[in-house]
Design an enzyme around this catalytic site. Structure first.
Site, mmCIF file in Angstrom:
data_model
loop_
_atom_site.group_PDB
_atom_site.id
_atom_site.type_symbol
_atom_site.label_atom_id
_atom_site.label_comp_id
_atom_site.label_asym_id
_atom_site.label_seq_id
_atom_site.Cartn_x
_atom_site.Cartn_y
_atom_site.Cartn_z
ATOM 1 N N ASP A 1 0.827 -1.210 0.000
ATOM 2 C CA ASP A 1 0.000 0.000 0.000
ATOM 3 C C ASP A 1 0.866 1.267 0.000
ATOM 4 O O ASP A 1 2.097 1.220 -0.052
ATOM 5 C CB ASP A 1 -0.937 -0.055 1.205
ATOM 6 C CG ASP A 1 -2.322 0.500 0.915
ATOM 7 O OD1 ASP A 1 -2.465 1.297 -0.026
ATOM 8 O OD2 ASP A 1 -3.263 0.136 1.651
ATOM 9 N N ASP B 1 -9.868 3.461 -3.505
ATOM 10 C CA ASP B 1 -10.606 2.281 -3.071
ATOM 11 C C ASP B 1 -12.000 2.210 -3.683
ATOM 12 O O ASP B 1 -12.694 3.217 -3.855
ATOM 13 C CB ASP B 1 -10.746 2.288 -1.547
ATOM 14 C CG ASP B 1 -9.427 1.998 -0.856
ATOM 15 O OD1 ASP B 1 -8.447 1.701 -1.545
ATOM 16 O OD2 ASP B 1 -9.392 2.090 0.386
#
Length: 400
Positions: free
Chosen positions: A147, A202
């Site tokens: 990430d 997201d």
């Protein structure tokens, strides 16, 4: 002289370092814990999901990776700076969990972050890249999602190259999934760095919404699809545009789930499930285990599909396949059912980037409805069908 030779060796190693090849030659298929469980995960949940992969037939359908997202680790590293499994959530440790997943014939994945901390505040890998990669190798990890939180002043390409090199140095082949959200345009530089790269922020379980979180936002299925254009040429065997983990089975209608699944397959995106497989509905299982649709995603050409036309608010997407075949989807964007009446002779369908043409003037193609596994005739006649609200007709065309 020895110093010069040493420097040449170091520079040469850096220049020729690369990701592990011959991995993710088709988009990875699997499951990730985040969309449903966030950090509320434990080893029994993961074992249950592995069991469900086998019992539900998902392993036979091609799904293989079980990936633990944020929250699997303890809040602090140990005295030697090593990551530790969260002692309450994973008392048996990661190696034992990996062994269980491998015993099912599946593969094991973990999450970390390029920053000092992960998005949920756990220890990130910044400054520990080589140490962490060695640890993952010792645990027999097969997949790393990496990430981009808490990365103040880091260069994205450089940070991901560092972890790529650390994985290669550790010696265990690991699929490297770059989760940088597309802010630094990884499709321009990540082909030799990772096996896939996120192209947006997201996802959230809605058709076409945007959900604000202050300084960032989550996007519905069609927001994500429409956010990036002209990046399809970056995708191919071993290097994929990742449109995020799927929300199939997480609250949209069955029709919207079918369209979502069809589009991720057309886009050659990794098919990473994000629902609770222990409570999956019969219709959701039918959708995600459809081998005809999965085969479009897994086509060996690895060509990402593209929007050909929007006609009467029916989006038409096409994707060249192996053996001169094609996949097409007709997505009803309307809020009422619509009748499709598609005249093959009125449309010249081609893919300029890959030099492919769907030549219906000189060839007759058989048409197969992929979700229903039924014949719809051939291209000598108009294609007629009724498509429900936000539903999809997905077909494969093969030369007769």
């Amino acid at each position: 002289m020895k110093k010069i030779l040493f420097l040449i060796y170091i520079v040469g190693s850096i220049c020729y370092s690369q990701k592990f090849e011959n991995l993710a030659e088709t988009p990875p298929l699997g499951w990730n814990s985040w969309n449903t469980f966030a950090t509320d995960i434990d080893e029994q949940l993961v074992k249950d999901i592995a069991d469900q992969f086998v019992e539900l037939g998902l392993k036979d359908a091609g799904y293989e990776y079980i990936v633990l997202d944020d929250g699997w680790m303890a809040k602090e590293r140990d005295k030697n700076g090593n990551l530790m499994a969260h002692p309450e959530k994973f008392p048996s440790g990661m190696k034992a969990l990996a062994d269980y997943i491998h015993s099912k014939g599946l593969k094991f994945g973990l999450y970390n972050c390029a920053g000092a901390t992960t998005c949920a505040g756990y220890p990130g890998s910044r400054g520990h890249e080589y140490q962490d990669a060695l640890l993952y190798a010792s645990w027999d990890v097969d997949y790393l999602k990496y990430d981009w939180c808490d990365t103040d002043k880091l260069n994205a390409e450089g940070a991901y190259i560092t972890m790529r090199d650390a994985i290669k140095s550790a010696g265990r082949p690991i699929v490297f999934s770059i989760c940088e959200w597309g802010d630094n345009e990884p499709w321009k530089w990540a082909k030799d760095v990772g096996h896939s790269w996120r192209v947006t922020g997201d996802i959230v379980n809605c058709w076409d919404c945007e959900l604000g979180h202050g300084s960032w936002a989550s996007f519905g299925v069609w927001k994500i699809i429409n956010l990036r254009k002209n990046i399809r040429k970056a995708a191919g065997p071993g290097h994929w545009n990742d449109f995020d983990m799927m929300e199939v089975g997480n609250g949209m209608t069955d029709a919207e789930d079918r369209s979502h699944f069809a589009m991720w397959s057309m886009l050659a995106s990794p098919l990473i499930l994000g629902n609770d497989l222990r409570t999956i509905s019969e219709e959701t299982l039918k959708t995600i285990s459809n081998k005809n649709v999965i085969a479009v995603n897994q086509d060996p050409l690895g060509i990402q599909g593209f929007r050909f036309l929007n006609e009467n608010n029916i989006e038409i997407w096409v994707k060249p396949l192996d053996n001169e075949s094609w996949a097409m989807v007709f997505v009803n964007m309307n809020n009422e059912p619509i009748n499709l009446n598609f005249d093959w002779n009125k449309h010249m369908i081609g893919d300029d980037i890959n030099n492919r043409i769907l030549d219906v003037k000189h060839n007759v193609y058989k048409i197969n409805d992929l979700f229903n596994n039924t014949s719809l005739g051939n291209t000598s006649k108009k294609l007629k069908a009724t498509i429900g609200v936000h539903d999809v007709l997905m077909i494969k065309l093969q030369k007769s």
